[in-house]
Design a protein around this motif. Sequence first.
Motif, PDB file in Angstrom:
ATOM      1  N   GLY A  20       0.394  -1.656   0.087  1.00  0.00           N
ATOM      2  CA  GLY A  20      -0.085   0.184  -0.004  1.00  0.00           C
ATOM      3  C   GLY A  20       0.851   1.685  -0.001  1.00  0.00           C
ATOM      4  O   GLY A  20       0.954   2.056  -0.956  1.00  0.00           O
ATOM      5  N   VAL A  21       2.329   1.550   0.319  1.00  0.00           N
ATOM      6  CA  VAL A  21       2.961   2.379   1.223  1.00  0.00           C
ATOM      7  C   VAL A  21       3.204   2.957  -0.287  1.00  0.00           C
ATOM      8  O   VAL A  21       2.926   4.491  -0.418  1.00  0.00           O
ATOM      9  N   PRO A  22       3.685   2.178  -1.527  1.00  0.00           N
ATOM     10  CA  PRO A  22       4.411   2.848  -2.512  1.00  0.00           C
ATOM     11  C   PRO A  22       2.847   3.682  -4.130  1.00  0.00           C
ATOM     12  O   PRO A  22       3.018   4.631  -4.167  1.00  0.00           O
ATOM     13  N   LEU A  23       1.722   2.833  -3.036  1.00  0.00           N
ATOM     14  CA  LEU A  23       0.425   3.395  -3.628  1.00  0.00           C
ATOM     15  C   LEU A  23       0.189   4.701  -3.681  1.00  0.00           C
ATOM     16  O   LEU A  23      -0.468   5.303  -4.008  1.00  0.00           O
ATOM     17  N   MET A  24      -0.136   4.676  -2.059  1.00  0.00           N
ATOM     18  CA  MET A  24      -0.622   5.801  -1.319  1.00  0.00           C
ATOM     19  C   MET A  24       0.330   7.402  -1.631  1.00  0.00           C
ATOM     20  O   MET A  24       0.298   8.058  -1.458  1.00  0.00           O
ATOM     21  N   LEU A  25       1.546   6.967  -1.378  1.00  0.00           N
ATOM     22  CA  LEU A  25       2.656   8.315  -1.804  1.00  0.00           C
ATOM     23  C   LEU A  25       2.309   8.432  -3.706  1.00  0.00           C
ATOM     24  O   LEU A  25       3.155   9.838  -3.731  1.00  0.00           O
ATOM     25  N   GLY A  26       1.755   7.973  -4.490  1.00  0.00           N
ATOM     26  CA  GLY A  26       2.162   8.129  -6.047  1.00  0.00           C
ATOM     27  C   GLY A  26       3.199   7.300  -6.471  1.00  0.00           C
ATOM     28  O   GLY A  26       3.710   8.389  -7.260  1.00  0.00           O
ATOM     29  N   LYS A  27       3.934   6.389  -6.095  1.00  0.00           N
ATOM     30  CA  LYS A  27       4.957   5.858  -6.455  1.00  0.00           C
ATOM     31  C   LYS A  27       4.741   4.624  -7.983  1.00  0.00           C
ATOM     32  O   LYS A  27       5.635   4.491  -8.963  1.00  0.00           O
ATOM     33  N   LYS A  29       3.568   4.236 -11.536  1.00  0.00           N
ATOM     34  CA  LYS A  29       2.400   4.621 -12.211  1.00  0.00           C
ATOM     35  C   LYS A  29       1.613   3.552 -13.382  1.00  0.00           C
ATOM     36  O   LYS A  29       2.001   2.644 -13.124  1.00  0.00           O
ATOM     37  N   ARG A  30       1.296   4.524 -13.682  1.00  0.00           N
ATOM     38  CA  ARG A  30      -0.097   3.141 -14.609  1.00  0.00           C
ATOM     39  C   ARG A  30       0.273   1.985 -15.064  1.00  0.00           C
ATOM     40  O   ARG A  30       1.518   2.166 -15.668  1.00  0.00           O
ATOM     41  N   ASN A  31       0.038   0.721 -15.373  1.00  0.00           N
ATOM     42  CA  ASN A  31       0.886  -0.278 -15.582  1.00  0.00           C
ATOM     43  C   ASN A  31       0.151  -1.389 -15.243  1.00  0.00           C
ATOM     44  O   ASN A  31      -0.923  -1.566 -15.031  1.00  0.00           O
ATOM     45  N   SER A  32       0.289  -2.533 -15.832  1.00  0.00           N
ATOM     46  CA  SER A  32      -0.716  -3.936 -15.841  1.00  0.00           C
ATOM     47  C   SER A  32      -0.533  -4.618 -15.177  1.00  0.00           C
ATOM     48  O   SER A  32      -1.607  -5.667 -15.413  1.00  0.00           O
ATOM     49  N   LEU A  33      -0.093  -4.725 -14.103  1.00  0.00           N
ATOM     50  CA  LEU A  33       0.854  -5.294 -13.285  1.00  0.00           C
ATOM     51  C   LEU A  33      -0.374  -4.740 -11.984  1.00  0.00           C
ATOM     52  O   LEU A  33      -0.109  -5.791 -11.293  1.00  0.00           O
ATOM     53  N   TYR A  34       0.260  -3.834 -11.400  1.00  0.00           N
ATOM     54  CA  TYR A  34       0.471  -3.886 -10.338  1.00  0.00           C
ATOM     55  C   TYR A  34      -0.338  -1.953 -10.112  1.00  0.00           C
ATOM     56  O   TYR A  34      -0.760  -1.560 -10.513  1.00  0.00           O
ATOM     57  N   THR A  41      -9.630   3.793 -14.096  1.00  0.00           N
ATOM     58  CA  THR A  41      -7.524   4.130 -14.042  1.00  0.00           C
ATOM     59  C   THR A  41      -6.935   3.610 -15.196  1.00  0.00           C
ATOM     60  O   THR A  41      -5.884   4.360 -15.058  1.00  0.00           O
ATOM     61  N   MET A  42      -6.852   2.645 -16.119  1.00  0.00           N
ATOM     62  CA  MET A  42      -6.395   2.257 -16.954  1.00  0.00           C
ATOM     63  C   MET A  42      -6.458   3.061 -18.117  1.00  0.00           C
ATOM     64  O   MET A  42      -6.113   3.955 -19.136  1.00  0.00           O
ATOM     65  N   ALA A  43      -7.533   4.618 -18.283  1.00  0.00           N
ATOM     66  CA  ALA A  43      -8.557   5.163 -18.984  1.00  0.00           C
ATOM     67  C   ALA A  43      -6.865   6.638 -19.067  1.00  0.00           C
ATOM     68  O   ALA A  43      -7.497   6.960 -19.928  1.00  0.00           O
ATOM     69  N   ASP A  44      -6.485   6.514 -18.086  1.00  0.00           N
ATOM     70  CA  ASP A  44      -6.288   8.536 -17.544  1.00  0.00           C
ATOM     71  C   ASP A  44      -5.040   8.474 -16.445  1.00  0.00           C
ATOM     72  O   ASP A  44      -5.437   8.276 -15.029  1.00  0.00           O
ATOM     73  N   ASP A  45      -3.692   8.785 -16.506  1.00  0.00           N
ATOM     74  CA  ASP A  45      -3.514   8.919 -15.768  1.00  0.00           C
ATOM     75  C   ASP A  45      -3.291   9.677 -14.306  1.00  0.00           C
ATOM     76  O   ASP A  45      -3.172   9.045 -13.324  1.00  0.00           O
ATOM     77  N   ARG A  46      -4.986  10.640 -14.888  1.00  0.00           N
ATOM     78  CA  ARG A  46      -5.017  11.661 -13.712  1.00  0.00           C
ATOM     79  C   ARG A  46      -5.341  10.672 -12.594  1.00  0.00           C
ATOM     80  O   ARG A  46      -6.028  10.426 -11.391  1.00  0.00           O
ATOM     81  N   VAL A  47      -6.950  10.045 -13.045  1.00  0.00           N
ATOM     82  CA  VAL A  47      -7.468   8.870 -13.003  1.00  0.00           C
ATOM     83  C   VAL A  47      -7.058   8.080 -11.507  1.00  0.00           C
ATOM     84  O   VAL A  47      -7.164   7.447 -10.625  1.00  0.00           O
ATOM     85  N   TRP A  48      -6.062   6.927 -12.349  1.00  0.00           N
ATOM     86  CA  TRP A  48      -4.946   6.084 -11.926  1.00  0.00           C
ATOM     87  C   TRP A  48      -4.385   6.789 -10.690  1.00  0.00           C
ATOM     88  O   TRP A  48      -4.721   6.274  -9.608  1.00  0.00           O
ATOM     89  N   ASP A  49      -3.954   8.336 -11.091  1.00  0.00           N
ATOM     90  CA  ASP A  49      -3.091   8.432  -9.510  1.00  0.00           C
ATOM     91  C   ASP A  49      -3.644   8.806  -8.423  1.00  0.00           C
ATOM     92  O   ASP A  49      -4.247   8.726  -7.178  1.00  0.00           O
ATOM     93  N   VAL A  50      -5.819   9.878  -8.926  1.00  0.00           N
ATOM     94  CA  VAL A  50      -6.556   9.857  -7.649  1.00  0.00           C
ATOM     95  C   VAL A  50      -6.591   8.240  -6.532  1.00  0.00           C
ATOM     96  O   VAL A  50      -6.986   8.437  -5.775  1.00  0.00           O
ATOM     97  N   VAL A  51      -7.132   7.484  -7.846  1.00  0.00           N
ATOM     98  CA  VAL A  51      -7.866   6.061  -7.395  1.00  0.00           C
ATOM     99  C   VAL A  51      -6.429   5.721  -6.570  1.00  0.00           C
ATOM    100  O   VAL A  51      -6.985   4.978  -5.390  1.00  0.00           O
ATOM    101  N   ASN A  52      -5.223   5.223  -7.452  1.00  0.00           N
ATOM    102  CA  ASN A  52      -4.542   4.610  -6.743  1.00  0.00           C
ATOM    103  C   ASN A  52      -3.157   5.057  -5.158  1.00  0.00           C
ATOM    104  O   ASN A  52      -3.584   4.475  -4.457  1.00  0.00           O
TER     105      ASN A  52
END
Length: 230
Positions: A20-27, A29-34, A41-52
Motif C-alpha cells: 500500500g505505501v508505494p500506491l499511497m505515495l503516488g510512486k 505509474k499506470r501499468n498492467s500488473l500492480y 484508472t487505465m484510461a487516464d493517468d490523473r484518475v489512476w493517481d487519485v484512485v491508487n
Amino acid sequence: MLMENVLASLGLALLFIVLGVPLMLGKVKRNSLYGARFPATMADDRVWDVVNRKTGLMFVAGGAVAGIVDLLAVAGVVTRDVGQYVVGALVVYILIASVWLWRYSERVARDRGVTARDMEVGRTTPLLVAIGCFAVAVAGVLSAFSTPNPWLGFRVPATFADPAVWHQVNLKAGLTLSVLSGVFGFMFLGLRSMTESERKRLFSGLFIGWLAAILLVAVAGTLFANSLAR
C-alpha cells in the motif's frame, strides 16, 4: 497452532502495508500488473493517481489495524483466537473495498472529464481477472482436501477446534468456491472474444458477481461450521 495463525495474520497485515505505501505515495505509474486496474484508472493517468493513492491508503489502514490487533494477540492482551478472524476480515475488507474503489474510479473519471468512450476494458483485463478466478479455484480445491493449518482453508474457531469439522466445512466450501470461481473465470475469458461495447456492458457485473459469490461462500461456510460445532 494459535500462535502460527497470529503470525500468519501478522505477515499478511505487513504485506498489505508494503503493497500500500508505494500506491499511497503516488510512486506507482499506470501499468498492467500492480495497482487498482479499473477501466477508468487505465484510461487516464490523473484518475489512476487519485484512485491508487486512495487504494494505497486503504491497504495501509487495513494492514495497520490488522497488525495492531495481531501484535496485541502476540502480547497476550487479546486472545490468540483473533488471528483466525483477522485474515477473514482482511479478505472481506478487500472485497468490499474493491467494489467501492471501482465506483469511486468512475466518479473520479467523470469529474476529470474522462468519457465512457475513453474507458476501455480491453482484452488484457478480463484475462488477468480470469487468472485470478482460476487461482482462487485452485486454492479452493487444495483447501477442500487440506488438514488444519495457518495458511490455507476455511479458518474459523469451529474448524480449528475439530478436524472433522475442518474437513466437512473445507470440503464443501472449498469445492463450492472452486466451481464458482472456475465458472466466473471462463466467463471472463469469454469476454475477450466480444466487442468492446459488450465487454463494457458485462465486465462490471461479472466482477461484482464474482466478489459477491466469494463473500456468500464465506458467510455460508461460517454458518455451516458453527452449526456443526454445536
